[in-house]
Design an enzyme around this catalytic site. Sequence first.
Site, short mmCIF file in Angstrom:
data_model
loop_
_atom_site.label_atom_id
_atom_site.label_comp_id
_atom_site.label_asym_id
_atom_site.label_seq_id
_atom_site.Cartn_x
_atom_site.Cartn_y
_atom_site.Cartn_z
N SER A 119 0.83 -1.20 0.00
CA SER A 119 0.00 0.00 0.00
C SER A 119 0.88 1.26 0.00
O SER A 119 1.66 1.45 -0.93
CB SER A 119 -0.96 -0.04 1.19
N ASP A 157 -9.93 -4.56 -4.98
CA ASP A 157 -9.39 -3.59 -4.02
C ASP A 157 -10.14 -2.27 -4.19
O ASP A 157 -9.98 -1.58 -5.19
CB ASP A 157 -7.89 -3.41 -4.28
N HIS A 160 -7.97 -5.33 -0.47
CA HIS A 160 -6.73 -4.56 -0.40
C HIS A 160 -5.56 -5.31 0.24
O HIS A 160 -4.45 -5.31 -0.29
CB HIS A 160 -6.98 -3.25 0.35
#
Length: 280
Positions: free
Chosen positions: A116, A222, A252
Amino acid sequence: MDETDLQFEGHEGTIVGRRWQRDTDGADGPSGGDPTYIALIVHGYGEHCGRYAHVARRLVDDGAVVYAVDHVGHGRSEGERALIDDIETVCEDVHLLEGLARGEHPTLPLVLIGHSMGGLIAARYAQRWGDGLACIVLSGPVIGTWAPLDGLLAADVIPDVPIDPAVLSRDPAVGQAYLDDELVWHGSFKRATLESLRHAMGNVRASGPVDDPLLWIHGEEDRLVPIAGSRIGWRDLKGRHSSAKSYPGARHEIFNETNQDEVIGDVVAFIHEHVPQPVA
């Protein structure tokens, strides 16, 4: 697996992290007690490195010694909560971690894994110091475009919209554990952090491709960091030794997804392509 704390002085105070390695009796792993590579794990926004203990265990079982830190303002590290003024200085904190790891294991190849926001950090890190890395893995990285970013920054006051735990994984236990974790930031985004993310995304686009071995992995469902936006960044970032894989239905946090064994297995297989393995 042994887990020990570590700390050093970062750009804004004390950075706290962890080291995972085999038990001292060397019983774990395929090659006795000696690690065969170093893995650095770079966590995402609002969380901390302790959420990656299960990933570390899989890597340790594979022969790695694993290092990770809580970024400034995250987890147990010092700094205002969830505030990052400059991704470049966070990269430099990670570079200090690399120096610590290499000081303890100077002959081992090093692998970088970022998720991320950590994927953005790892991408920028690879552009700055990639020549020293055996390979790099970007998991759900914030690169290219990120739909919520401009909308949040356009507001006079950043709305109080903490991350919805339902977007993390199809496993509801993951979301509940996230909510219950006191080291996770559960508040709203801070403007300076969002601005630093936007600036870093621009730096990644401007700095061009990474020719070192690079893997991009992403959940196709996601909703926090939609794959379409990251795909735009991947077009600018991928080089001659890049590969990519996406996971249908996954959200995610693909390392915490219902198919996490597949995902981590793919990461290990990629590492094996670029890190010499011990002879049985």
